[in-house]
Scaffold this motif. Sequence first.
Motif, PDB file in Angstrom:
ATOM      1  N   THR A   5      38.974   5.972 -29.981  1.00  0.00           N
ATOM      2  CA  THR A   5      38.558   4.730 -29.428  1.00  0.00           C
ATOM      3  C   THR A   5      38.635   3.465 -30.075  1.00  0.00           C
ATOM      4  O   THR A   5      36.723   3.677 -30.817  1.00  0.00           O
ATOM      5  CB  THR A   5      37.911   4.774 -28.203  1.00  0.00           C
ATOM      6  OG1 THR A   5      39.059   5.948 -27.475  1.00  0.00           O
ATOM      7  CG2 THR A   5      37.520   3.710 -27.308  1.00  0.00           C
ATOM      8  N   GLN A   6      38.701   2.381 -29.996  1.00  0.00           N
ATOM      9  CA  GLN A   6      37.851   1.099 -31.248  1.00  0.00           C
ATOM     10  C   GLN A   6      37.897  -0.151 -30.102  1.00  0.00           C
ATOM     11  O   GLN A   6      39.810   0.463 -29.154  1.00  0.00           O
ATOM     12  CB  GLN A   6      38.569   1.099 -32.079  1.00  0.00           C
ATOM     13  CG  GLN A   6      40.460   0.943 -32.479  1.00  0.00           C
ATOM     14  CD  GLN A   6      40.151   0.842 -33.728  1.00  0.00           C
ATOM     15  OE1 GLN A   6      40.942   2.094 -34.195  1.00  0.00           O
ATOM     16  NE2 GLN A   6      40.188  -0.100 -35.072  1.00  0.00           N
ATOM     17  N   SER A  23      35.362   5.122 -32.007  1.00  0.00           N
ATOM     18  CA  SER A  23      34.502   6.104 -30.855  1.00  0.00           C
ATOM     19  C   SER A  23      35.208   7.721 -31.244  1.00  0.00           C
ATOM     20  O   SER A  23      36.586   7.488 -31.019  1.00  0.00           O
ATOM     21  CB  SER A  23      34.515   6.560 -29.723  1.00  0.00           C
ATOM     22  OG  SER A  23      34.050   7.570 -28.714  1.00  0.00           O
ATOM     23  N   HIS A  24      35.084   8.646 -31.833  1.00  0.00           N
ATOM     24  CA  HIS A  24      35.475   9.698 -31.966  1.00  0.00           C
ATOM     25  C   HIS A  24      35.009  11.164 -31.518  1.00  0.00           C
ATOM     26  O   HIS A  24      34.283  11.798 -32.036  1.00  0.00           O
ATOM     27  CB  HIS A  24      35.923   9.968 -33.288  1.00  0.00           C
ATOM     28  CG  HIS A  24      35.271   9.107 -34.454  1.00  0.00           C
ATOM     29  ND1 HIS A  24      33.764  10.336 -34.860  1.00  0.00           N
ATOM     30  CD2 HIS A  24      35.460   8.361 -34.761  1.00  0.00           C
ATOM     31  CE1 HIS A  24      33.315   9.180 -35.768  1.00  0.00           C
ATOM     32  NE2 HIS A  24      33.908   8.409 -36.092  1.00  0.00           N
ATOM     33  N   ASN A  25      34.754  11.293 -30.732  1.00  0.00           N
ATOM     34  CA  ASN A  25      33.842  12.239 -29.793  1.00  0.00           C
ATOM     35  C   ASN A  25      34.033  13.793 -30.023  1.00  0.00           C
ATOM     36  O   ASN A  25      32.884  14.397 -29.796  1.00  0.00           O
ATOM     37  CB  ASN A  25      33.791  11.702 -27.997  1.00  0.00           C
ATOM     38  CG  ASN A  25      33.496  10.821 -27.975  1.00  0.00           C
ATOM     39  OD1 ASN A  25      32.474  10.595 -28.614  1.00  0.00           O
ATOM     40  ND2 ASN A  25      33.590  10.010 -26.367  1.00  0.00           N
ATOM     41  N   SER A  71      31.873   5.854 -35.458  1.00  0.00           N
ATOM     42  CA  SER A  71      31.375   5.277 -37.063  1.00  0.00           C
ATOM     43  C   SER A  71      31.507   4.042 -37.025  1.00  0.00           C
ATOM     44  O   SER A  71      32.116   3.112 -36.171  1.00  0.00           O
ATOM     45  CB  SER A  71      32.809   5.813 -37.997  1.00  0.00           C
ATOM     46  OG  SER A  71      33.940   5.387 -38.148  1.00  0.00           O
ATOM     47  N   THR A  72      31.356   3.204 -37.788  1.00  0.00           N
ATOM     48  CA  THR A  72      31.139   1.662 -38.064  1.00  0.00           C
ATOM     49  C   THR A  72      31.432   1.532 -39.265  1.00  0.00           C
ATOM     50  O   THR A  72      30.738   1.844 -40.290  1.00  0.00           O
ATOM     51  CB  THR A  72      30.129   1.244 -37.882  1.00  0.00           C
ATOM     52  OG1 THR A  72      29.143   1.493 -36.870  1.00  0.00           O
ATOM     53  CG2 THR A  72      29.611  -0.408 -37.535  1.00  0.00           C
ATOM     54  N   TYR A  87      42.345   0.394 -38.290  1.00  0.00           N
ATOM     55  CA  TYR A  87      43.136   1.408 -37.800  1.00  0.00           C
ATOM     56  C   TYR A  87      42.215   1.918 -38.304  1.00  0.00           C
ATOM     57  O   TYR A  87      41.215   2.106 -39.499  1.00  0.00           O
ATOM     58  CB  TYR A  87      44.013   2.093 -38.183  1.00  0.00           C
ATOM     59  CG  TYR A  87      44.974   0.821 -37.706  1.00  0.00           C
ATOM     60  CD1 TYR A  87      45.992  -0.183 -38.309  1.00  0.00           C
ATOM     61  CD2 TYR A  87      45.346   1.318 -36.168  1.00  0.00           C
ATOM     62  CE1 TYR A  87      47.007  -0.793 -38.247  1.00  0.00           C
ATOM     63  CE2 TYR A  87      47.052   0.020 -36.047  1.00  0.00           C
ATOM     64  CZ  TYR A  87      46.692  -0.805 -37.103  1.00  0.00           C
ATOM     65  OH  TYR A  87      48.683  -1.809 -36.681  1.00  0.00           O
ATOM     66  N   CYS A  88      40.795   3.084 -37.088  1.00  0.00           N
ATOM     67  CA  CYS A  88      40.277   4.256 -37.630  1.00  0.00           C
ATOM     68  C   CYS A  88      40.541   5.502 -37.233  1.00  0.00           C
ATOM     69  O   CYS A  88      41.708   5.461 -35.639  1.00  0.00           O
ATOM     70  CB  CYS A  88      38.941   4.253 -36.599  1.00  0.00           C
ATOM     71  SG  CYS A  88      37.843   5.691 -36.347  1.00  0.00           S
TER      72      CYS A  88
END
Lengths: 110, 115
Positions: A5-6, A23-25, A71-72, A87-88
Amino acid sequence: LAKTTQPISMDSYEGQEVNITCSHNNIATNDYITWYQQFPSQGPRFIIQGYKTKVTNEVASLFIPADRKSSTLSLPRVSLSDTAVYYCLVVLQAGTALIFGKGTTLSVSS
Amino acid sequence: NAGVTQTPKFRVLKTGQSMTLLCAQDMNHEYMYWYRQDPGMGLRLIHYSVGEGTTAKGEVPDGYNVSRLKKQNFLLGLESAAPSQTSVYFCASSTIRDSRNQPQHFGDGTRLSIL
């Protein structure tokens, strides 16, 4: 598959530092975090990849906290040419496919 | 060094026509992928291949077929084109190192319009 999620969009001015958080929970132990950049009318281009802590290359830095649930991507002193979609992705083990989300549209103004 | 080459770059089809999009890579990569990109939707995976002679479904496989007869080529077929398949199609390839997927290399895309 781990989902990310970004933010949909971000605005910045030339010379500023831009930080895009992803976010990648439910990231798994063997997963890596990868960022791509896409300019209009072009295919995505690999920027940076990391597993934990900090990774830096000539384009960007990637910060990953100890729990690895986010991650940032940090772009130092952006210019107009950094206007793109970022894109993440969480890269799984070999033999599985990648899932791109909608990405973050970064707009840099003068 | 060509990398990933997509053919054609542009195409206009009528509903019901068929066509094949060709993707060729010269990096000896094991993996190849087909994505479609629509406004506001990001990239969505259609099909992918982990090696010559193998294919697998992605997120949006319906209406498409693929073949990987040679390691360097990955073909995407539309048997009966529909307006909903109007999109930009991207092909990508990647390799494996230390049991981990390496970054994907993308082509410049094929812009397909179905009337």
